[in-house]
Design an enzyme around this catalytic site. Sequence first.
Site, PDB file in Angstrom:
ATOM      1  N   ARG A  76       0.823  -1.222   0.000  1.00 30.64           N
ATOM      2  CA  ARG A  76       0.000   0.000   0.000  1.00 30.64           C
ATOM      3  C   ARG A  76       0.849   1.261   0.000  1.00 30.64           C
ATOM      4  O   ARG A  76       0.436   2.292  -0.509  1.00 30.64           O
ATOM      5  CB  ARG A  76      -0.990  -0.023   1.162  1.00 30.64           C
ATOM      6  CG  ARG A  76      -2.121  -1.024   0.938  1.00 30.64           C
ATOM      7  CD  ARG A  76      -3.037  -1.137   2.133  1.00 30.64           C
ATOM      8  NE  ARG A  76      -2.371  -1.755   3.267  1.00 30.64           N
ATOM      9  CZ  ARG A  76      -2.377  -3.061   3.538  1.00 30.64           C
ATOM     10  NH1 ARG A  76      -3.018  -3.883   2.754  1.00 30.64           N
ATOM     11  NH2 ARG A  76      -1.759  -3.549   4.577  1.00 30.64           N
ATOM     12  N   GLU A 113       5.348  -8.929  14.491  1.00 24.95           N
ATOM     13  CA  GLU A 113       4.661  -9.463  15.658  1.00 24.95           C
ATOM     14  C   GLU A 113       4.206 -10.901  15.429  1.00 24.95           C
ATOM     15  O   GLU A 113       3.952 -11.641  16.359  1.00 24.95           O
ATOM     16  CB  GLU A 113       3.473  -8.568  16.075  1.00 24.95           C
ATOM     17  CG  GLU A 113       2.420  -8.380  15.014  1.00 24.95           C
ATOM     18  CD  GLU A 113       2.685  -7.225  14.049  1.00 24.95           C
ATOM     19  OE1 GLU A 113       1.740  -6.841  13.357  1.00 24.95           O
ATOM     20  OE2 GLU A 113       3.810  -6.720  13.964  1.00 24.95           O
TER      21      GLU A 113
END
Length: 194
Positions: A76, A113
Amino acid sequence: MSLEENGPAGSIAVTNARAVAAIERHARLVPDFPSPGIAFKDLTPVLADADGLDAVVDALARACEGADMVAGIDARGFLLGGAVARQLGTGLIAVRKGGKLPPPVLGIDYELEYGTARLEIPADGIDLTGRRVAVIDDVLATGGTLVAAATLLEQAGAQVHIFAVIMELAGFTGRAAISSNISESVQVHTICEG
């Protein structure tokens, strides 16, 4: 409009307000995505709306004024970075996911993460030495991707001076990761918090 709104800071605030309104109008909340208990804010409808895209690009471009080049992070960040670079009259460097560029490349592996990832930039053909680079992405959460991109660009000789994103996720440590791994002097511009 007050005198403060007419100055540079006021102009940025007005530009940001227009982008925030577009985000509030078009973003959709997707419960339990990508896993149960997570509420995902989908920005795709904002970018699909002509006025929403224009407002977001204006806000990001205003924050990145003074950059010699814009770096957009896969994927993006490419959409946003290309539009911002065009608006600023600069070039764009695509910071790609590993394995997408022909060799030679400069690359960096980093922790997410939920696992590990790799970012790469071309090692030939683009001289970044001493160039002030603005790094664009859609979201700031833990900061791992932005820190990795900045580290890679700095290894190539660039001077990263700002990170600009649409949304900073509340409750995450992205800003702290940037401060401790890159520099406290690198600006972080976010249009809104999510």
